[in-house]
Enzyme design. Structure first.
Site, PDB file in Angstrom:
ATOM      1  N   GLY A  46      41.892  47.028  46.871  1.00 45.12           N
ATOM      2  CA  GLY A  46      40.515  46.498  46.589  1.00 45.12           C
ATOM      3  C   GLY A  46      40.369  44.951  46.846  1.00 45.12           C
ATOM      4  O   GLY A  46      39.267  44.597  47.091  1.00 45.12           O
ATOM      5  N   CYS A  47      41.420  44.211  46.377  1.00 48.62           N
ATOM      6  CA  CYS A  47      41.236  42.730  46.497  1.00 48.62           C
ATOM      7  C   CYS A  47      41.119  42.389  48.030  1.00 48.62           C
ATOM      8  O   CYS A  47      40.434  41.591  48.399  1.00 48.62           O
ATOM      9  CB  CYS A  47      42.425  42.004  45.968  1.00 48.62           C
ATOM     10  SG  CYS A  47      42.418  42.245  44.228  1.00 48.62           S
ATOM     11  N   THR A  48      41.660  43.261  48.975  1.00 41.80           N
ATOM     12  CA  THR A  48      41.620  43.031  50.327  1.00 41.80           C
ATOM     13  C   THR A  48      40.185  43.254  50.905  1.00 41.80           C
ATOM     14  O   THR A  48      39.385  42.348  51.775  1.00 41.80           O
ATOM     15  CB  THR A  48      42.818  43.716  51.007  1.00 41.80           C
ATOM     16  OG1 THR A  48      43.988  43.457  50.626  1.00 41.80           O
ATOM     17  CG2 THR A  48      42.521  43.642  52.536  1.00 41.80           C
ATOM     18  N   ALA A  51      37.893  40.465  49.655  1.00 38.01           N
ATOM     19  CA  ALA A  51      38.120  39.171  50.621  1.00 38.01           C
ATOM     20  C   ALA A  51      37.557  39.180  51.691  1.00 38.01           C
ATOM     21  O   ALA A  51      36.989  38.459  52.358  1.00 38.01           O
ATOM     22  CB  ALA A  51      39.672  39.092  50.561  1.00 38.01           C
TER      23      ALA A  51
END
Length: 157
Positions: A46-48, A51
């Site tokens: 999710g963070c990838t 970003a």
């Protein structure tokens, strides 16, 4: 957990980025507004996605003079791996003691798969050059975060 709201002064902070350089909110605000987005953990799916959406939107954000800071409790070395692996073109800041997350009111109790723990709540803040929170982004999916941010900025610039 008392999260900052629109119109409140953002707490100034100074943190190390993925290149182990010192970065401060007050310095960045001299150039224009700053998007401060908090994410739980580098190199996770999710963070990838979140970003990479911001990475791909950087030309549009630059056109609005918006600086992007991603903040997580990860150490600098992990942020460097994250930035290198995904060719991220903005500062990822290390908040290992979560003092900045606390100051913005995004550190608190979370639940995941039946477990309760403390961590970062995924929120973003657009900070105006006056140092006040211009907008809090709290309703988005990681894959469309960058679109929600850009739409708001373009509609309100």
């Amino acid at each position: 957990m008392k999260t900052l709201t629109q119109g409140e002064m953002a707490p100034n902070f100074t943190l190390q980025n993925q290149a182990d350089e010192t970065v401060s909110l007050s310095d960045a605000l001299k150039q224009g507004p700053v998007l401060v987005y908090f994410y739980p953990k580098a190199l996770t799916p999710g963070c990838t996605v979140q970003a990479c959406g911001l990475r791909d939107s950087k030309p549009d954000l630059d056109a609005q003079k918006v600086t992007v800071f991603g903040i997580s409790p990860d150490p600098v070395a992990k942020l460097a791996r994250f930035a290198d692996k995904h060719e991220l073109n903005f500062s990822l800041l290390s908040d290992e003691d979560h003092s900045v997350a606390d100051a913005f009111g995004v550190w608190g109790e979370k639940k995941f798969m039946g477990k309760i723990y403390d961590g970062i709540h995924r929120l973003s803040f657009l900070i105006g050059q006056d140092g006040k929170v211009a907008y809090v982004f709290n309703k988005f999916k990681t894959k469309d975060h960058h679109e929600v941010v850009l739409n708001y900025i373009q509609e309100n610039s």
